[in-house]
Design an enzyme around this catalytic site. Structure first.
Site, PDB file in Angstrom:
ATOM      1  N   TYR A  48       0.696  -1.253   0.054  1.00 15.00           N
ATOM      2  CA  TYR A  48      -0.036  -0.012  -0.275  1.00 15.00           C
ATOM      3  C   TYR A  48       0.873   1.310   0.146  1.00 15.00           C
ATOM      4  O   TYR A  48       0.488   2.434  -0.454  1.00 15.00           O
ATOM      5  CB  TYR A  48      -0.950   0.073   1.129  1.00 15.00           C
ATOM      6  CG  TYR A  48      -2.013  -0.996   1.273  1.00 15.00           C
ATOM      7  CD1 TYR A  48      -2.213  -1.976   0.260  1.00 15.00           C
ATOM      8  CD2 TYR A  48      -2.603  -1.320   2.352  1.00 15.00           C
ATOM      9  CE1 TYR A  48      -2.902  -3.070   0.281  1.00 15.00           C
ATOM     10  CE2 TYR A  48      -3.579  -2.244   2.639  1.00 15.00           C
ATOM     11  CZ  TYR A  48      -3.650  -3.142   1.463  1.00 15.00           C
ATOM     12  OH  TYR A  48      -4.551  -4.396   1.677  1.00 15.00           O
ATOM     13  N   HIS A 104       0.637 -11.596   1.668  1.00 15.42           N
ATOM     14  CA  HIS A 104      -0.235 -10.892   0.842  1.00 15.42           C
ATOM     15  C   HIS A 104      -0.990 -11.759  -0.154  1.00 15.42           C
ATOM     16  O   HIS A 104      -2.146 -11.552  -0.711  1.00 15.42           O
ATOM     17  CB  HIS A 104       0.341  -9.561   0.656  1.00 15.42           C
ATOM     18  CG  HIS A 104      -0.396  -8.540   0.121  1.00 15.42           C
ATOM     19  ND1 HIS A 104      -0.333  -7.151   0.122  1.00 15.42           N
ATOM     20  CD2 HIS A 104      -1.938  -8.541  -0.379  1.00 15.42           C
ATOM     21  CE1 HIS A 104      -1.261  -6.431   0.100  1.00 15.42           C
ATOM     22  NE2 HIS A 104      -2.333  -7.196  -0.283  1.00 15.42           N
ATOM     23  N   LEU A 183     -18.252  -4.375   1.465  1.00 17.26           N
ATOM     24  CA  LEU A 183     -19.459  -3.829   0.855  1.00 17.26           C
ATOM     25  C   LEU A 183     -19.588  -4.138  -0.802  1.00 17.26           C
ATOM     26  O   LEU A 183     -20.242  -3.280  -1.483  1.00 17.26           O
ATOM     27  CB  LEU A 183     -19.467  -2.143   0.916  1.00 17.26           C
ATOM     28  CG  LEU A 183     -19.201  -1.883   2.643  1.00 17.26           C
ATOM     29  CD1 LEU A 183     -19.263  -0.429   2.477  1.00 17.26           C
ATOM     30  CD2 LEU A 183     -20.564  -2.175   3.234  1.00 17.26           C
ATOM     31  N   ILE A 223     -12.744  -4.269   7.495  1.00 17.24           N
ATOM     32  CA  ILE A 223     -11.964  -3.250   7.338  1.00 17.24           C
ATOM     33  C   ILE A 223     -12.454  -2.204   6.368  1.00 17.24           C
ATOM     34  O   ILE A 223     -11.515  -2.068   5.350  1.00 17.24           O
ATOM     35  CB  ILE A 223     -10.530  -3.737   7.359  1.00 17.24           C
ATOM     36  CG1 ILE A 223     -10.467  -4.714   6.084  1.00 17.24           C
ATOM     37  CG2 ILE A 223     -10.204  -4.194   8.636  1.00 17.24           C
ATOM     38  CD1 ILE A 223      -9.209  -5.126   5.685  1.00 17.24           C
ATOM     39  N   SER A 226     -12.117   4.370   4.479  1.00 13.39           N
ATOM     40  CA  SER A 226     -12.912   5.652   4.041  1.00 13.39           C
ATOM     41  C   SER A 226     -12.009   6.824   4.477  1.00 13.39           C
ATOM     42  O   SER A 226     -11.132   6.787   5.584  1.00 13.39           O
ATOM     43  CB  SER A 226     -14.113   5.761   4.858  1.00 13.39           C
ATOM     44  OG  SER A 226     -14.732   7.223   4.626  1.00 13.39           O
ATOM     45  N   ASN A 235     -19.188   3.814  10.026  1.00  7.50           N
ATOM     46  CA  ASN A 235     -19.002   2.593   9.920  1.00  7.50           C
ATOM     47  C   ASN A 235     -18.595   1.891  11.092  1.00  7.50           C
ATOM     48  O   ASN A 235     -18.382   0.385  11.142  1.00  7.50           O
ATOM     49  CB  ASN A 235     -17.543   2.424   8.977  1.00  7.50           C
ATOM     50  CG  ASN A 235     -17.888   2.912   7.602  1.00  7.50           C
ATOM     51  OD1 ASN A 235     -19.237   2.807   7.036  1.00  7.50           O
ATOM     52  ND2 ASN A 235     -17.006   3.204   6.735  1.00  7.50           N
TER      53      ASN A 235
END
Length: 282
Positions: A48, A104, A183, A223, A226, A235
């Site tokens: 990331y 990962h 989501l 997780i 946002s 959340n």
């Protein structure tokens, strides 16, 4: 915050904030906002490129390190030198230990890398181990070749793809699922499903909160990421109600066995060639 007990006896928060696709400044701000609004779990990864920013956010929050649950992931290009990669990760995160460390992707020498993570557990540098994006067969391969069973498996999971088969496989090991794309990659078709609208009205919540609560009631760690303070607060506001068995059955009927992301063999092999300079993070 609600917690669940992992198969190694440690406890993990059921909800946290993810930092996938966040630029360093955004990740730092999101971490500060989350920790100031009652979050405990922060999820990041070598790939990331925001571990240093996460570390700054943790410090700026004013919370003690022992009051934060930190998870991160080793990238496949680091598997061959995993012992050093763990040391480098600790340095970037400015911490003496990682609560949960994942592999990962299932490519390269992941058995050797997992054994390096086991060594880190024995020296106290890592508390719990996890696998991210591994199939049932690959998880079994790791379990057969190593000593410490994974405590968490991080995979795509949502009402359209609830990972029923994987969860049944993991049950005997006491391994839990951490859901990415909880989501459905923000799919409005999923979020606006009539059952979620119905339940949102019933419990005085938003559709998103109903979906996130469904995860946690089903035993999944969530997780959602946002950068919006209001969304970050909302959340986490998901633990003050309980879905009935009938509610859960209605949501179970949404299962379409539909994924939003599938890595090809070529893409997985390409990960080995992706060697970012992790230490040059901002």
């Amino acid at each position: 915050m609600e917690y669940l007990k992992l198969n190694n006896g440690t406890e993990m928060p059921l909800a946290g904030i993810g930092t996938f696709l966040m630029e360093p400044k955004d990740a730092e701000a999101a971490v500060i906002s989350a920790l100031n609004n009652g979050y405990v779990l922060i999820d990041t990864a070598n790939a990331y490129m925001n571990e240093k920013a996460v570390a700054r956010g943790m410090k700026a929050s004013g919370l003690k390190r022992e009051n934060i649950y930190l998870s991160t992931k080793l990238w496949p290009s680091a598997y061959a030198t995993a012992d050093q990669a763990i040391e480098d990760t600790l340095k970037r995160l400015d911490t003496d230990y990682i609560d949960l460390l994942f592999l990962h992707q299932p490519v390269g020498d992941y058995i050797g890398a997992y054994k390096a993570m086991e060594r880190a557990v024995k020296t106290g540098k890592v508390k719990s181990l996890g696998l991210s994006n591994f199939t049932i067969e690959q998880i079994q391969e790791v379990v057969d070749a190593t000593e410490i069973k994974p405590a968490v498996v991080q995979v795509e999971a949502h009402p359209y793809y609830p990972q029923t088969g994987l969860k049944a496989f993991l049950k005997d090991m006491g391994t839990v699922v951490m859901a990415w794309y909880p989501l459905g990659h923000g799919d409005r078709n999923l979020i606006k499903e009539p059952v979620f609208t119905e339940l949102a009205a019933k419990y005085g919540k938003s559709n998103v909160q109903i979906v996130l609560h469904w995860h946690t009631q089903a035993g999944n760690v969530v997780i959602p990421g946002s950068k919006n303070d209001a969304h970050i607060r909302d959340n986490l506001n998901i633990f003050d109600f309980i879905l009935t068995d009938e509610d859960m059955q209605k949501i179970a009927a949404l299962d379409k066995n539909m994924r939003y992301y599938t890595a090809t063999k070529e893409a997985l092999e390409g990960y080995l060639k992706f060697l970012p300079d992790f230490d040059r993070q901002e």
